[in-house]
Design a protein around this motif. Structure first.
Motif, PDB file in Angstrom:
ATOM      1  N   VAL A 139       0.639  -1.150   0.013  1.00  0.00           N
ATOM      2  CA  VAL A 139       0.144   0.136  -0.113  1.00  0.00           C
ATOM      3  C   VAL A 139       0.937   1.220  -0.061  1.00  0.00           C
ATOM      4  CG1 VAL A 139      -1.571   1.422   1.432  1.00  0.00           C
ATOM      5  CG2 VAL A 139      -2.024  -1.069   1.216  1.00  0.00           C
ATOM      6  N   ALA A 140       0.534   2.348  -0.858  1.00  0.00           N
ATOM      7  CA  ALA A 140       1.316   3.402  -0.933  1.00  0.00           C
ATOM      8  C   ALA A 140       0.050   4.510  -1.053  1.00  0.00           C
ATOM      9  CB  ALA A 140       2.335   3.513  -2.073  1.00  0.00           C
ATOM     10  N   ILE A 141      -0.353   5.125  -0.139  1.00  0.00           N
ATOM     11  CA  ILE A 141      -1.194   6.089  -0.061  1.00  0.00           C
ATOM     12  C   ILE A 141      -0.566   7.678  -0.483  1.00  0.00           C
ATOM     13  CG2 ILE A 141      -3.005   7.587   1.035  1.00  0.00           C
ATOM     14  CD1 ILE A 141      -3.586   4.859   2.801  1.00  0.00           C
ATOM     15  N   ARG A 142      -0.569   8.031  -1.512  1.00  0.00           N
ATOM     16  CA  ARG A 142       0.224   9.273  -2.127  1.00  0.00           C
ATOM     17  C   ARG A 142      -0.379  10.486  -2.119  1.00  0.00           C
ATOM     18  NH1 ARG A 142       5.249   7.511  -4.168  1.00  0.00           N
ATOM     19  NH2 ARG A 142       5.359   5.072  -4.507  1.00  0.00           N
ATOM     20  N   ARG A 143      -1.097  10.764  -1.042  1.00  0.00           N
ATOM     21  CA  ARG A 143      -1.969  11.782  -0.942  1.00  0.00           C
ATOM     22  C   ARG A 143      -1.583  12.267   0.738  1.00  0.00           C
ATOM     23  NH1 ARG A 143      -5.982   8.170  -1.039  1.00  0.00           N
ATOM     24  NH2 ARG A 143      -7.541   7.963   0.496  1.00  0.00           N
ATOM     25  N   PRO A 144      -1.846  13.590   0.877  1.00  0.00           N
ATOM     26  CA  PRO A 144      -1.893  14.079   2.458  1.00  0.00           C
ATOM     27  C   PRO A 144      -2.783  13.829   3.362  1.00  0.00           C
ATOM     28  CG  PRO A 144      -2.322  15.935   1.026  1.00  0.00           C
ATOM     29  CD  PRO A 144      -2.188  14.715  -0.041  1.00  0.00           C
ATOM     30  N   ILE A 145      -2.453  12.356   3.905  1.00  0.00           N
ATOM     31  CA  ILE A 145      -3.456  11.830   4.863  1.00  0.00           C
ATOM     32  C   ILE A 145      -3.424  12.194   6.256  1.00  0.00           C
ATOM     33  CG2 ILE A 145      -2.346   9.617   5.475  1.00  0.00           C
ATOM     34  CD1 ILE A 145      -5.650   9.708   3.780  1.00  0.00           C
ATOM     35  N   CYS A 146      -2.217  12.640   6.659  1.00  0.00           N
ATOM     36  CA  CYS A 146      -1.987  13.046   8.032  1.00  0.00           C
ATOM     37  C   CYS A 146      -0.835  14.109   8.114  1.00  0.00           C
ATOM     38  CB  CYS A 146      -1.830  11.794   8.910  1.00  0.00           C
ATOM     39  SG  CYS A 146      -0.360  10.685   8.357  1.00  0.00           S
ATOM     40  N   ARG A 147      -0.862  14.610   9.368  1.00  0.00           N
ATOM     41  CA  ARG A 147       0.167  15.573   9.436  1.00  0.00           C
ATOM     42  C   ARG A 147       0.533  15.944  11.090  1.00  0.00           C
ATOM     43  NH1 ARG A 147       1.547  21.292   7.466  1.00  0.00           N
ATOM     44  NH2 ARG A 147       1.219  20.203   5.313  1.00  0.00           N
ATOM     45  N   VAL A 148       1.915  15.873  11.492  1.00  0.00           N
ATOM     46  CA  VAL A 148       2.089  16.022  12.808  1.00  0.00           C
ATOM     47  C   VAL A 148       2.268  17.716  12.931  1.00  0.00           C
ATOM     48  CG1 VAL A 148       4.119  15.642  14.577  1.00  0.00           C
ATOM     49  CG2 VAL A 148       3.639  13.843  12.852  1.00  0.00           C
ATOM     50  N   ALA A 149       1.371  18.008  13.670  1.00  0.00           N
ATOM     51  CA  ALA A 149       1.431  19.599  13.764  1.00  0.00           C
ATOM     52  C   ALA A 149       2.097  20.156  14.722  1.00  0.00           C
ATOM     53  CB  ALA A 149      -0.199  20.038  13.890  1.00  0.00           C
ATOM     54  N   ASN A 150       2.781  21.351  14.328  1.00  0.00           N
ATOM     55  CA  ASN A 150       3.467  22.264  15.249  1.00  0.00           C
ATOM     56  C   ASN A 150       2.886  23.233  15.921  1.00  0.00           C
ATOM     57  OD1 ASN A 150       6.126  22.993  16.315  1.00  0.00           O
ATOM     58  ND2 ASN A 150       7.073  23.191  14.231  1.00  0.00           N
ATOM     59  N   LEU A 151       3.268  23.688  17.056  1.00  0.00           N
ATOM     60  CA  LEU A 151       2.473  24.631  17.690  1.00  0.00           C
ATOM     61  C   LEU A 151       2.919  25.964  17.341  1.00  0.00           C
ATOM     62  CD1 LEU A 151       2.843  23.636  21.573  1.00  0.00           C
ATOM     63  CD2 LEU A 151       0.869  23.708  20.050  1.00  0.00           C
ATOM     64  N   ALA A 152       1.837  26.939  17.266  1.00  0.00           N
ATOM     65  CA  ALA A 152       2.344  28.606  16.777  1.00  0.00           C
ATOM     66  C   ALA A 152       3.332  28.754  17.955  1.00  0.00           C
ATOM     67  CB  ALA A 152       0.934  29.394  16.963  1.00  0.00           C
ATOM     68  N   ILE A 153       4.037  29.930  17.635  1.00  0.00           N
ATOM     69  CA  ILE A 153       5.206  30.212  18.335  1.00  0.00           C
ATOM     70  C   ILE A 153       4.784  30.919  19.832  1.00  0.00           C
ATOM     71  CG2 ILE A 153       5.412  32.444  17.325  1.00  0.00           C
ATOM     72  CD1 ILE A 153       8.463  32.001  17.709  1.00  0.00           C
ATOM     73  N   HIS A 154       3.418  31.454  19.620  1.00  0.00           N
ATOM     74  CA  HIS A 154       3.070  32.170  21.016  1.00  0.00           C
ATOM     75  C   HIS A 154       2.653  31.151  21.904  1.00  0.00           C
ATOM     76  CE1 HIS A 154      -0.372  31.887  18.255  1.00  0.00           C
ATOM     77  NE2 HIS A 154      -1.343  31.640  19.428  1.00  0.00           N
ATOM     78  N   LEU A 155       2.619  29.669  21.420  1.00  0.00           N
ATOM     79  CA  LEU A 155       2.399  28.788  22.370  1.00  0.00           C
ATOM     80  C   LEU A 155       3.564  27.893  22.699  1.00  0.00           C
ATOM     81  CD1 LEU A 155      -0.798  27.330  21.121  1.00  0.00           C
ATOM     82  CD2 LEU A 155      -0.693  28.604  22.853  1.00  0.00           C
ATOM     83  N   ASN A 156       4.782  28.307  22.241  1.00  0.00           N
ATOM     84  CA  ASN A 156       5.870  27.782  22.553  1.00  0.00           C
ATOM     85  C   ASN A 156       7.261  28.700  22.290  1.00  0.00           C
ATOM     86  OD1 ASN A 156       7.937  26.236  22.940  1.00  0.00           O
ATOM     87  ND2 ASN A 156       7.594  24.655  21.032  1.00  0.00           N
ATOM     88  N   ARG A 157       7.021  29.588  23.172  1.00  0.00           N
ATOM     89  CA  ARG A 157       7.866  30.913  22.906  1.00  0.00           C
ATOM     90  C   ARG A 157       9.400  30.671  22.858  1.00  0.00           C
ATOM     91  NH1 ARG A 157       5.356  35.420  21.017  1.00  0.00           N
ATOM     92  NH2 ARG A 157       3.474  35.875  22.282  1.00  0.00           N
ATOM     93  N   GLY A 158       9.864  29.574  23.581  1.00  0.00           N
ATOM     94  CA  GLY A 158      11.353  29.131  23.536  1.00  0.00           C
ATOM     95  C   GLY A 158      11.634  28.264  22.485  1.00  0.00           C
ATOM     96  N   VAL A 159      11.117  27.917  21.621  1.00  0.00           N
ATOM     97  CA  VAL A 159      11.481  27.040  20.559  1.00  0.00           C
ATOM     98  C   VAL A 159      12.697  27.499  19.908  1.00  0.00           C
ATOM     99  CG1 VAL A 159       9.945  28.030  18.717  1.00  0.00           C
ATOM    100  CG2 VAL A 159      10.741  25.439  18.701  1.00  0.00           C
ATOM    101  N   ASN A 160      12.636  28.520  19.483  1.00  0.00           N
ATOM    102  CA  ASN A 160      13.984  29.048  18.618  1.00  0.00           C
ATOM    103  C   ASN A 160      15.261  29.135  19.425  1.00  0.00           C
ATOM    104  OD1 ASN A 160      12.480  29.494  16.370  1.00  0.00           O
ATOM    105  ND2 ASN A 160      11.858  31.662  16.890  1.00  0.00           N
ATOM    106  N   ASP A 161      15.372  29.185  20.880  1.00  0.00           N
ATOM    107  CA  ASP A 161      16.469  29.240  21.633  1.00  0.00           C
ATOM    108  C   ASP A 161      16.708  27.990  22.241  1.00  0.00           C
ATOM    109  OD1 ASP A 161      16.698  31.793  21.508  1.00  0.00           O
ATOM    110  OD2 ASP A 161      15.134  32.454  23.005  1.00  0.00           O
ATOM    111  N   GLU A 162      15.562  27.239  22.304  1.00  0.00           N
ATOM    112  CA  GLU A 162      15.706  25.807  23.150  1.00  0.00           C
ATOM    113  C   GLU A 162      15.858  24.589  21.935  1.00  0.00           C
ATOM    114  OE1 GLU A 162      12.822  25.733  25.893  1.00  0.00           O
ATOM    115  OE2 GLU A 162      13.509  27.749  27.336  1.00  0.00           O
ATOM    116  N   GLY A 163      15.164  24.929  20.765  1.00  0.00           N
ATOM    117  CA  GLY A 163      14.997  23.803  19.901  1.00  0.00           C
ATOM    118  C   GLY A 163      13.468  23.084  20.137  1.00  0.00           C
ATOM    119  N   LEU A 164      12.993  22.421  19.277  1.00  0.00           N
ATOM    120  CA  LEU A 164      11.718  21.644  19.409  1.00  0.00           C
ATOM    121  C   LEU A 164      12.087  20.180  19.894  1.00  0.00           C
ATOM    122  CD1 LEU A 164       9.034  21.647  18.542  1.00  0.00           C
ATOM    123  CD2 LEU A 164       9.363  20.617  16.339  1.00  0.00           C
TER     124      LEU A 164
END
Length: 292
Positions: A139-164
């Motif tokens: 099986v190869a489902i070649r369409r965007p079936i799912c996504r690991v969503a990232n948080l908006a930066i105002h919900l993770n303020r330290g991401v640029n300094d501390e890494g994801l």
């Protein structure tokens, strides 16, 4: 087709280790190789014999040389078909707050942060009921079936300094659907049944992973780069196939073998990994019963 274009085609045709091995087998079929089953009675393999053994995501192929392998030895190139990815758990559905998510788990040396905010397809092998037994379907489902969503930066303020930093159990589940009438029951089995063309109840289990839908591309201002997922280690698999194909103009002096193993990313200690007995069994057929 140029070598580079052929390599890109190979990469895009191989979203899972199962597909990589199947793609290799299809190419070997076109070159006159014959698929062997290790369960069949052993027989002599005369010079010039081209064959392969396919086991799940692993494949071992050979071209018998003019000189007996027991005297001339063997030329063997090994690589692996599997790449780091996020695999579907056996019971992947997570429901809550109006969402349906897919439980995923890291496979191999995954850089987790690079898997966020990407269009993900699903690929691998599914076990399907077939009468009183079962069969396997790719099986190869070649369409965007799912996504690991990232948080908006105002919900993770330290991401640029501390890494994801992602918790593999609580923050990797991928957005799959909204809860509604269409998501009732088991939407994963329903999706797989539709892809395979079987009844939902006949989907028994699976070995599936996600993959980035972005195809392999030429990049750089002068086109000097190849950008793609799964370069580790499909680059070596493609090179090994090309090396074996280079022996086809005649019968080589010594026997050439390529071994493309699955499960290297998780230690190789499985029936189709490099620590299994697949290569040993194929070499035994090449050498013959009197030399093993």
């Amino acid at each position: 087709m140029s070598d580079l274009a052929d390599f890109r085609t190979f990469l895009d045709s191989s979203p899972s280790s199962f597909h990589a091995a199947a793609t290799a087998a299809a190419r070997l079929d076109q070159d006159g190789f014959v698929r062997f089953d290790l369960a069949d009675p052993a027989g002599s393999l005369p010079a010039g014999t081209r064959g392969y053994v396919l086991r799940g995501g692993s494949i071992v192929a050979f071209h018998i040389g003019q000189q007996p392998a027991i005297d001339a030895g063997l030329r063997i190139v090994a690589a692996h078909t599997d790449s780091p990815n996020l695999r579907l758990k056996p019971r992947p559905l997570i429901r809550g707050n109006g969402w349906v998510r897919l439980g995923l788990e890291p496979y191999g040396g995954v850089l987790l942060a690079t898997w966020t905010d990407r269009d993900l397809g699903i690929a691998g092998r599914v076990a399907v009921r077939d009468g009183l037994g079962h069969r396997h379907a790719l099986v190869a489902i070649r369409r965007p079936i799912c996504r690991v969503a990232n948080l908006a930066i105002h919900l993770n303020r330290g991401v640029n300094d501390e890494g994801l930093k992602l918790n593999a159990q609580t923050q990797l589940p991928a957005v799959f659907a909204l809860e509604n009438d269409d998501s009732a029951g088991d939407p994963v089995r329903r999706l797989l049944a539709a892809e395979i063309g079987c009844a939902e109840v006949d989907v028994l289990t699976w070995d599936l992973g996600t993959f980035d839908l972005t195809p392999a591309a030429i990049g750089g201002v002068n086109g000097e780069f190849l950008f793609s997922a799964r370069l580790d280690n499909l680059a070596s698999c493609h090179a090994a196939l090309a090396a074996l194909q280079s022996t086809l103009d005649g019968v080589p002096a010594s026997t050439s073998v390529i071994a493309l193993f699955d499960h290297e990313e998780i230690g190789s200690r499985t029936s189709r990994g490099a620590d299994g007995r697949l290569l040993e069994a194929v070499l035994g057929r090449i050498l013959g019963p009197d030399n093993t």
